[in-house]
Motif scaffolding. Structure first.
Motif, PDB file in Angstrom:
ATOM      1  N   TYR A 147       0.825  -1.271  -0.067  1.00 24.65           N
ATOM      2  CA  TYR A 147       0.081   0.153   0.200  1.00 24.65           C
ATOM      3  C   TYR A 147       0.912   1.450  -0.110  1.00 24.65           C
ATOM      4  N   LEU A 148       1.900   1.245   0.877  1.00 21.25           N
ATOM      5  CA  LEU A 148       2.736   2.497   0.867  1.00 21.25           C
ATOM      6  C   LEU A 148       3.307   2.706  -0.421  1.00 21.25           C
ATOM      7  N   LEU A 152       3.438   6.071  -2.782  1.00 14.26           N
ATOM      8  CA  LEU A 152       4.784   6.739  -3.223  1.00 14.26           C
ATOM      9  C   LEU A 152       4.804   6.819  -4.874  1.00 14.26           C
ATOM     10  N   ALA A 153       3.931   6.294  -5.399  1.00 14.05           N
ATOM     11  CA  ALA A 153       3.780   6.131  -6.865  1.00 14.05           C
ATOM     12  C   ALA A 153       3.632   7.522  -7.390  1.00 14.05           C
ATOM     13  N   GLY A 189       9.742  -1.088  -5.719  1.00 12.75           N
ATOM     14  CA  GLY A 189      10.568  -0.034  -6.245  1.00 12.75           C
ATOM     15  C   GLY A 189      10.375   1.311  -5.657  1.00 12.75           C
ATOM     16  N   ASN A 190       9.274   1.782  -5.409  1.00  9.15           N
ATOM     17  CA  ASN A 190       8.727   3.009  -5.089  1.00  9.15           C
ATOM     18  C   ASN A 190       9.223   3.324  -3.474  1.00  9.15           C
ATOM     19  N   ALA A 196      15.596   4.941   0.831  1.00 11.84           N
ATOM     20  CA  ALA A 196      16.930   5.288   0.599  1.00 11.84           C
ATOM     21  C   ALA A 196      16.934   6.687   0.622  1.00 11.84           C
ATOM     22  N   LYS A 197      16.176   7.306   0.280  1.00  9.95           N
ATOM     23  CA  LYS A 197      16.224   8.868   0.280  1.00  9.95           C
ATOM     24  C   LYS A 197      15.947   9.388   1.657  1.00  9.95           C
TER      25      LYS A 197
END
Length: 206
Positions: A147-148, A152-153, A189-190, A196-197
Motif C-alpha cells: 500500500y505504501l 509513493l507512486a 521499487g517506490n 533510501a532517500k
C-alpha cells in the motif's frame, strides 16, 4: 526536558529522528532505560509511565508524556523548524491518517510478528506469545508495504510533498522489519527508493 529511551529500538528511533529534524538534539537529555533487564516494568518507572513503555518524555515541571505520537506532537510544537505534523487542518488530518496507517499496519504489525512468532526479546520479557497472531500480522505488514509503495507512486512523501511524522514512523517500521527479517519485496521499487532517500536525511544519516 528528558527523553527516557533505549537507543536502537524502533519506537525510540521515531522520537530521536523527530528531535533531530527540529534541530533540537542538543536541547534534550536522553536517559537510557535498561529494557532488557525490565527496568521499564519497575514500579519506579511505571509511576511516571503506567504503559511501561519507552520512549517517554518528562518535562521540567514533572509532566510525563508517553506514546510516540503524543511525544512527536509536543516536540513539533515546542521547537522551531519545518512542521512534522502539518500546518493547517487538512495537512494535519492527512499526516495523522498516514501516520496511523504506517504505525498500525507496519510498525505495530512487525512488532506483533517479532514478539509473538519469533523468540523476540527472550523468555524473560516475552511472557505470553501467540504465533498464529504474529504470523497473521506479518501478512498485514507485507500488505501495508504494498500500500505504501502505491502511495509513493504519486507522492514524494507519504502524506504529500513534505517530510512528516508519517515518514518517520514508516521508516522506523522498516528498520524494525529488517531486524525481524521481514523483507521489502523486490517489486516495491517506490518504497525502496523512498527508504533510501529518507535514510540519507541528516536527521538519520548523521
Amino acid at each position: 526536558m528528558k527523553i527516557y529511551d533505549i537507543e536502537g529500538f524502533p519506537n525510540p528511533l521515531r522520537v530521536r529522528i523527530a528531535v533531530a529534524e527540529k534541530g533540537a538534539t542538543d536541547k534534550v537529555e536522553f536517559v537510557p532505560v535498561d529494557v532488557m533487564s525490565g527496568e521499564h516494568r519497575s514500579d519506579a518507572f511505571k509511576t511516571k509511565n503506567p504503559d511501561a513503555t519507552v520512549p517517554m518524555l518528562e518535562l521540567d515541571d514533572g509532566t510525563c508524556i508517553a506514546q510516540c505520537n503524543a511525544i512527536a506532537e509536543y516536540i513539533d510544537g515546542v521547537f522551531d523548524g519545518p512542521s512534522l505534523t502539518g500546518t493547517n487542518p487538512k495537512e494535519r488530518a492527512l499526516i495523522a491518517m498516514m501516520n496511523l496507517r504506517a504505525e498500525n499496519g507496519l510498525m505495530n504489525a512487525v512488532g506483533a510478528y517479532f514478539h509473538h512468532a519469533t523468540p523476540g526479546l527472550g523468555p524473560d520479557l516475552e511472557t505470553w506469545q501467540c504465533a498464529e497472531w504474529g504470523n497473521k500480522q506479518k501478512e498485514v505488514a507485507g500488505a501495508t508495504m504494498a500500500y505504501l509503495d502505491s502511495v509513493l507512486a504519486d507522492n514524494e512523501f507519504l502524506a504529500g510533498d513534505s517530510f512528516s511524522v508519517a515518514d518517520i514512523t514508516a521508516y522506523a517500521g522498516l528498520v524494525f522489519a529488517d531486524f525481524a527479517k521481514v523483507e521489502i519485496p523486490e517489486n516495491l521499487g517506490n518504497l525502496r527508493a523512498w527508504r533510501a532517500k529518507v535514510a540519507a536525511r541528516p536527521s538519520i544519516a548523521g
